[in-house]
Design an enzyme around this catalytic site. Structure first.
Site, PDB file in Angstrom:
ATOM      1  N   SER A   2       0.833  -1.214   0.000  1.00  0.00           N
ATOM      2  CA  SER A   2       0.000   0.000   0.000  1.00  0.00           C
ATOM      3  C   SER A   2       0.860   1.253   0.000  1.00  0.00           C
ATOM      4  O   SER A   2       0.589   2.218  -0.726  1.00  0.00           O
ATOM      5  CB  SER A   2      -0.889   0.024   1.256  1.00  0.00           C
ATOM      6  OG  SER A   2      -1.840  -0.996   1.194  1.00  0.00           O
ATOM      7  N   ASP A  55      -7.003  -7.862   4.480  1.00  0.00           N
ATOM      8  CA  ASP A  55      -6.192  -8.700   3.590  1.00  0.00           C
ATOM      9  C   ASP A  55      -5.654  -9.952   4.285  1.00  0.00           C
ATOM     10  O   ASP A  55      -5.140 -10.857   3.629  1.00  0.00           O
ATOM     11  CB  ASP A  55      -5.011  -7.889   3.028  1.00  0.00           C
ATOM     12  CG  ASP A  55      -5.490  -6.803   2.066  1.00  0.00           C
ATOM     13  OD1 ASP A  55      -6.616  -6.902   1.557  1.00  0.00           O
ATOM     14  OD2 ASP A  55      -4.724  -5.847   1.838  1.00  0.00           O
TER      15      ASP A  55
END
Ligand code: S3P
Length: 435
Positions: free
Chosen positions: A26, A322
């Site tokens: 990210s 996730d």
């Protein structure tokens, strides 16, 4: 490079050793995007050189950013476009990455040229309406051209946007970030209100680059004042806790294990996997914590005989979204029931992760119930090896290889070259920790 088929069997001696997981996915996407727009040059250290993040970096090179190789592929100098990016000469390949496509859409929508972004079959079936809606409210001209309605390729005719106050209908850091990145390039104050706290890497990087951004006390409302002028500033990307999660679970469930993972990102909007594993009884300790905009530290995890089931709380879901496939694997080895609900977002990830996790757990003999918004696992029974598919999903591949380290017989994952999208060097780490 990961192989397309990986077979593991029981790690009879447990997992041992010390590794450094690759950089955070990210954060790497965001560093590439913000650095590419910036004025000047910056050293980037520990960038995630996975397919997803390399695609984003290549896209930024198409906009005119320059990447000069450093002492190793993950360290380089990034020279930005001084807020004057050029039109890309070719369509932008986002590969498998929803984050890359959604975040870049926020930027492209506000730049004075046309662009087109496309992805692989998995990405081409994921919903883009969630970013097209708020960006269109800002005046963006984005057409979803995919065979599936609302899906990629995205054709973007960049234009001057208007600021908005946007209430996110779902807890999504990608949607939040797409709007904030567009807002940063738009005159005025753009705000997003999120229904729950989501990963705050965009906000932290705004702070790093001196971009005027305010966050409400409860963390739910974020505003940015545009247009901004970004000055390049060196950065080190911490290790990805989502990659570390595979080993946290593997070591917790595999008898005899004792491993250390170095320089793992410990951002409080990402660390619920540690909280939940500890609540299940996992033996996890953290040392050498530092903070360079993002906190990070070394994590040691040892096998625990007494893992027990838990209820994952609603507010924890976006924080470990996730990690849910691998958490479900841990739950299969824990005594009692683990309940994971309010997680309907899993159905629109790289695969429908509720369906694929349930399918593969059942293939290994686990007792699982599927719900529209999650799953519950009745853990504690031994698992057996199986031949399973990754369903185009890197995290499904790695999660079930972790289960295979504790199952009877051989466990084979098919179609798992996609591990390269997030975890280059995964097989080397698997070998290092299990031999
Ligand atoms: C990400 C946000 C999450 C996460 C994804 C990365 C990000 O997606 O699942 O892997 O970097 O902003 P959503 O925003 O769709 O929840």
């Amino acid at each position: 490079m990961s192989s397309d088929t990986i077979t593991v069997s029981r790690a009879a001696q447990g997992l041992h050793g010390t590794i450094t997981v690759p950089g955070d996915k990210s954060i790497s996407h965001r560093v590439a995007i913000l650095g590419a727009l910036s004025r000047g040059s910056m050293k980037v250290r520990n960038y995630l050189c996975s397919e997803d993040c390399i695609n984003t970096l290549r896209a930024m090179q198409q906009l005119g950013a320059q990447v000069e190789a450093g002492d190793c592929p993950q360290n380089f100098t990034l020279t930005g476009t001084a807020m004057q990016p050029q039109a890309p000469a070719h369509d932008i390949d986002c590969g498998n990455s929803g984050t890359g496509m959604r975040l870049m859409a926020g930027v492209m929508a506000a730049l004075p040229f046309s662009s087109r972004m496309y992805g692989d079959p998995s990405l081409s079936s994921r919903p883009m309406g969630r970013i097209i809606t708020p960006l269109s409210q800002m005046g963006a001209r984005i057409t979803a051209c995919g065979e599936k309605p609302g899906c990629a390729p995205l054709q973007i005719e960049g234009t001057t946007l208007q600021p908005i106050d946007y209430e996110l209908p779902m807890a999504s850091a990608q949607v939040k970030s797409a709007v904030l990145l567009a807002g940063m390039l738009t005159k005025g104050r753009t705000s997003v209100q999120q229904p729950a706290i989501t990963r705050d890497h965009t906000e932290r990087l705004f702070e790093h680059f001196g971009i005027p951004c305010t966050v409400s006390k409860d963390g739910l409302n974020i505003s940015v004042e545009g247009p901004v002028d970004i000055t390049a500033k060196d950065i080190t990307v911490p290790g990805d806790i989502s990659s570390a999660a595979f080993w946290l679970v593997a070591a917790s469930i595999t008898p005899g294990s004792d491993i250390t993972l170095r320089h793992v990102g410990l951002n409080p909007t990402r660390d619920a996997i540690i909280t939940v594993l500890r609540r299940m009884g996992a033996n996890i300790s953290i040392a050498n914590v530092s903070n360079e905009g993002e906190p990070y530290g070394d994590i040691t995890v040892k096998y625990t005989a007494a893992l027990k089931g838990t209820v994952v709380l609603k507010h924890e879901i976006p924080n470990l979204i996730d990690e849910i496939p691998v958490l479900a694997v841990a739950a299969a080895f824990a005594q009692g029931t683990t309940s994971i609900r309010n997680a309907g977002e899993l159905r629109v990830k790289e695969s429908d992760r509720i369906a694929t996790t349930v399918h593969n757990l059942r293939a290994m003999g686990a007792s699982v119930e599927e719900f529209s918004d999650g799953l519950s696992i009745n853990g504690g029974a031994p698992l057996h090896g199986a031949v399973m598919d990754s369903y185009h999903d890197h995290r499904i591949a790695m999660s079930f290889l972790m289960a295979g380290l504790n199952a009877d017989g051989e466990t084979t994952l098919l179609n798992c070259a996609n591990i390269n999208t997030s975890y280059p060097g995964f097989e080397e780490h698997l070998h290092a920790l299990t031999h």
